[in-house]
Scaffold this motif. Structure first.
Motif, PDB file in Angstrom:
ATOM      1  N   ALA A  53       0.827  -1.207   0.000  1.00 17.52           N
ATOM      2  CA  ALA A  53       0.000   0.000   0.000  1.00 17.52           C
ATOM      3  C   ALA A  53       0.860   1.255   0.000  1.00 17.52           C
ATOM      4  N   LEU A  54       1.944   1.234   0.781  1.00 19.81           N
ATOM      5  CA  LEU A  54       2.824   2.401   0.845  1.00 19.81           C
ATOM      6  C   LEU A  54       3.549   2.628  -0.480  1.00 19.81           C
ATOM      7  N   ARG A  55       3.953   1.563  -1.130  1.00 15.66           N
ATOM      8  CA  ARG A  55       4.592   1.704  -2.433  1.00 15.66           C
ATOM      9  C   ARG A  55       3.657   2.402  -3.422  1.00 15.66           C
ATOM     10  N   GLU A  56       2.384   1.982  -3.397  1.00 19.31           N
ATOM     11  CA  GLU A  56       1.410   2.599  -4.292  1.00 19.31           C
ATOM     12  C   GLU A  56       1.164   4.053  -3.901  1.00 19.31           C
ATOM     13  N   ALA A  57       1.032   4.308  -2.594  1.00 22.82           N
ATOM     14  CA  ALA A  57       0.760   5.669  -2.124  1.00 22.82           C
ATOM     15  C   ALA A  57       1.891   6.621  -2.481  1.00 22.82           C
ATOM     16  N   MET A  58       3.121   6.139  -2.417  1.00 28.93           N
ATOM     17  CA  MET A  58       4.266   7.010  -2.679  1.00 28.93           C
ATOM     18  C   MET A  58       4.429   7.362  -4.149  1.00 28.93           C
ATOM     19  N   ARG A  59       3.605   6.761  -5.003  1.00 29.20           N
ATOM     20  CA  ARG A  59       3.608   7.150  -6.411  1.00 29.20           C
ATOM     21  C   ARG A  59       2.623   8.286  -6.694  1.00 29.20           C
ATOM     22  N   ALA A  60       1.799   8.634  -5.712  1.00 30.12           N
ATOM     23  CA  ALA A  60       0.796   9.687  -5.916  1.00 30.12           C
ATOM     24  C   ALA A  60       1.481  11.011  -6.248  1.00 30.12           C
ATOM     25  N   PRO A  61       1.041  11.708  -7.302  1.00 24.91           N
ATOM     26  CA  PRO A  61       1.687  12.966  -7.693  1.00 24.91           C
ATOM     27  C   PRO A  61       1.765  13.992  -6.563  1.00 24.91           C
ATOM     28  N   ALA A  62       0.719  14.073  -5.740  1.00 23.00           N
ATOM     29  CA  ALA A  62       0.734  15.053  -4.646  1.00 23.00           C
ATOM     30  C   ALA A  62       1.817  14.724  -3.625  1.00 23.00           C
ATOM     31  N   PHE A  63       2.028  13.429  -3.370  1.00 20.88           N
ATOM     32  CA  PHE A  63       3.069  13.035  -2.419  1.00 20.88           C
ATOM     33  C   PHE A  63       4.453  13.302  -3.000  1.00 20.88           C
ATOM     34  N   VAL A  64       4.636  12.975  -4.262  1.00 24.55           N
ATOM     35  CA  VAL A  64       5.914  13.250  -4.925  1.00 24.55           C
ATOM     36  C   VAL A  64       6.227  14.744  -4.888  1.00 24.55           C
ATOM     37  N   GLU A  65       5.220  15.576  -5.129  1.00 27.17           N
ATOM     38  CA  GLU A  65       5.422  17.024  -5.109  1.00 27.17           C
ATOM     39  C   GLU A  65       5.732  17.524  -3.707  1.00 27.17           C
ATOM     40  N   MET A  66       5.040  16.961  -2.700  1.00 22.54           N
ATOM     41  CA  MET A  66       5.323  17.354  -1.319  1.00 22.54           C
ATOM     42  C   MET A  66       6.783  17.083  -0.979  1.00 22.54           C
ATOM     43  N   LEU A  67       7.276  15.898  -1.333  1.00 19.36           N
ATOM     44  CA  LEU A  67       8.677  15.593  -1.048  1.00 19.36           C
ATOM     45  C   LEU A  67       9.617  16.488  -1.847  1.00 19.36           C
ATOM     46  N   ARG A  68       9.238  16.817  -3.085  1.00 16.23           N
ATOM     47  CA  ARG A  68      10.085  17.695  -3.894  1.00 16.23           C
ATOM     48  C   ARG A  68      10.278  19.042  -3.212  1.00 16.23           C
ATOM     49  N   THR A  69       9.231  19.568  -2.567  1.00 15.01           N
ATOM     50  CA  THR A  69       9.348  20.845  -1.869  1.00 15.01           C
ATOM     51  C   THR A  69      10.265  20.749  -0.653  1.00 15.01           C
ATOM     52  N   GLN A  70      10.553  19.528  -0.205  1.00 13.28           N
ATOM     53  CA  GLN A  70      11.484  19.309   0.896  1.00 13.28           C
ATOM     54  C   GLN A  70      12.852  18.831   0.389  1.00 13.28           C
ATOM     55  N   ALA A  71      13.047  18.877  -0.944  1.00 10.19           N
ATOM     56  CA  ALA A  71      14.291  18.451  -1.594  1.00 10.19           C
ATOM     57  C   ALA A  71      14.485  16.944  -1.522  1.00 10.19           C
ATOM     58  N   GLY A  72      13.387  16.189  -1.408  1.00 13.02           N
ATOM     59  CA  GLY A  72      13.475  14.734  -1.361  1.00 13.02           C
ATOM     60  C   GLY A  72      12.716  14.083  -2.502  1.00 13.02           C
ATOM     61  N   THR A  73      12.865  12.772  -2.630  1.00 12.05           N
ATOM     62  CA  THR A  73      12.119  11.973  -3.603  1.00 12.05           C
ATOM     63  C   THR A  73      11.673  10.694  -2.910  1.00 12.05           C
ATOM     64  N   PRO A  74      10.554  10.084  -3.341  1.00 16.51           N
ATOM     65  CA  PRO A  74      10.116   8.823  -2.738  1.00 16.51           C
ATOM     66  C   PRO A  74      11.133   7.716  -2.987  1.00 16.51           C
ATOM     67  N   GLU A  75      11.416   6.934  -1.949  1.00 21.35           N
ATOM     68  CA  GLU A  75      12.373   5.837  -2.054  1.00 21.35           C
ATOM     69  C   GLU A  75      11.824   4.588  -1.355  1.00 21.35           C
TER      70      GLU A  75
END
Length: 318
Positions: A266-288
């Protein structure tokens, strides 16, 4: 000090994940204050996870004792998959060495589920010292008056303190440490000119610089960061240090393996959500996202690395 490691990506076999069968609200325990990096990531993850599991996902902030209060609350929760814990480097890798009587054991009390992200850190100078425009300016000012400049942290023994002390010692300087009860009040103190400098997540550093009065002096990452492209790395400045604030998801240790597998999928799928990816981008991170086994191995290495820093600085808390 810390070597950035990307955890394994999702393989084709995981596309055939088990069916999810959650029938009530899930909660993510965040061990730091509202507005902190942990809180931001937890809320972004909750929003992305809810449609995947088909149930509401709420964030519960249980902060204090360097994240220990939230960790203990999560460790004592029913091991049924409905309570997740957003651990980070402070709680899972640093606290075992700084606290004499830690009420939880990161390895014994938790089952790893998935890594989330590395968040690089940056060194900032606030409006109290407008003449400090570069890392060289900071070093010169600190050496001219040892102990006169102050730095904020989100707690004694926290990664923010340890990271700054590593930088300060490598540069041959000394500063006055001013600890706060969380990242948000520490950052506010810098913005209000109550404290001079601080190590913060790179996303926060970029936002503070945009608002004026704050300068980003260096980033503690292997390469320059797109959010602050003109800012040099510590390695470029002669200090080979890389310091990140990593986040990962855990559940109570007795959680059945099939439930852990469901949550990982479930977490793998959730971390592909565009809003989550963008949230991490604003923190200088990426989903891993990665496997529970890879997270356990990574965490063991982190405890060895940060434990060495704590012993070097001789920090012990009751």
């Amino acid at each position: 000090m810390m070597k950035r490691r990307l955890l394994p990506a999702m393989g084709a076999a995981l596309l055939a994940r088990p069916a999810l069968a959650f029938d009530r609200t899930l909660r993510i325990v965040s061990p730091f204050n509202p507005g902190s990096l942990s809180d931001i990531v937890a809320r972004g993850l909750a929003q992305a996870l809810a449609p995947v599991v088909g149930q509401p996902v709420v964030v519960e902030n249980r902060f204090g004792a360097g994240g220990g209060i939230g960790a203990l609350a999560a460790a004592r929760a029913p091991a049924d998959g409905y309570t997740l814990f957003l651990g980070m480097v402070d709680v899972m890798a640093v606290n075992p060495f700084t606290y004499r009587n830690l009420a939880y054991d990161p390895e014994r009390d938790f089952a790893p589920v998935s890594f989330v992200s590395h968040i690089p850190t940056a060194l900032i100078a606030g409006p109290a010292k407008p003449g400090i425009r570069s890392f060289a300016d900071l070093v010169a000012a600190a050496k001219a008056e040892p102990g006169a400049l102050s730095y904020a942290s989100w707690g004694v023994g926290s990664t923010s303190q340890l990271a700054f002390e590593r930088i300060s010692r490598a540069a041959g300087t000394s500063f006055l440490h001013v600890p706060y009860t969380g990242a948000a009040p520490a950052i506010q103190a810098v913005l209000a000119s109550q404290v001079d400098v601080m190590v913060v997540p790179t996303g926060a550093a970029a936002a503070m610089a945009r608002n004026g009065g704050t300068r980003v002096l260096a980033v503690a990452s292997p390469a320059r960061q797109p959010m602050v492209p003109e800012t040099p790395t510590l390695a470029e400045l002669g200090l080979p240090l890389s310091l990140s604030l990593w986040q990962a998801v855990y559940v109570p240790a007795r959680t059945p393996q099939p439930v852990v597998a469901q949550l990982n999928a479930a977490l793998r799928e959730a971390m592909r959500a565009p809003a989550f990816v963008e949230m991490l981008r604003t923190q200088a991170g990426t989903p891993e996202p990665g496997t529970p086994e890879a997270l356990a191995e990574f965490e063991r290495g982190e405890r060895q690395a940060w434990g060495a820093v704590v012993r070097e600085l001789d920090i012990r808390l009751e």
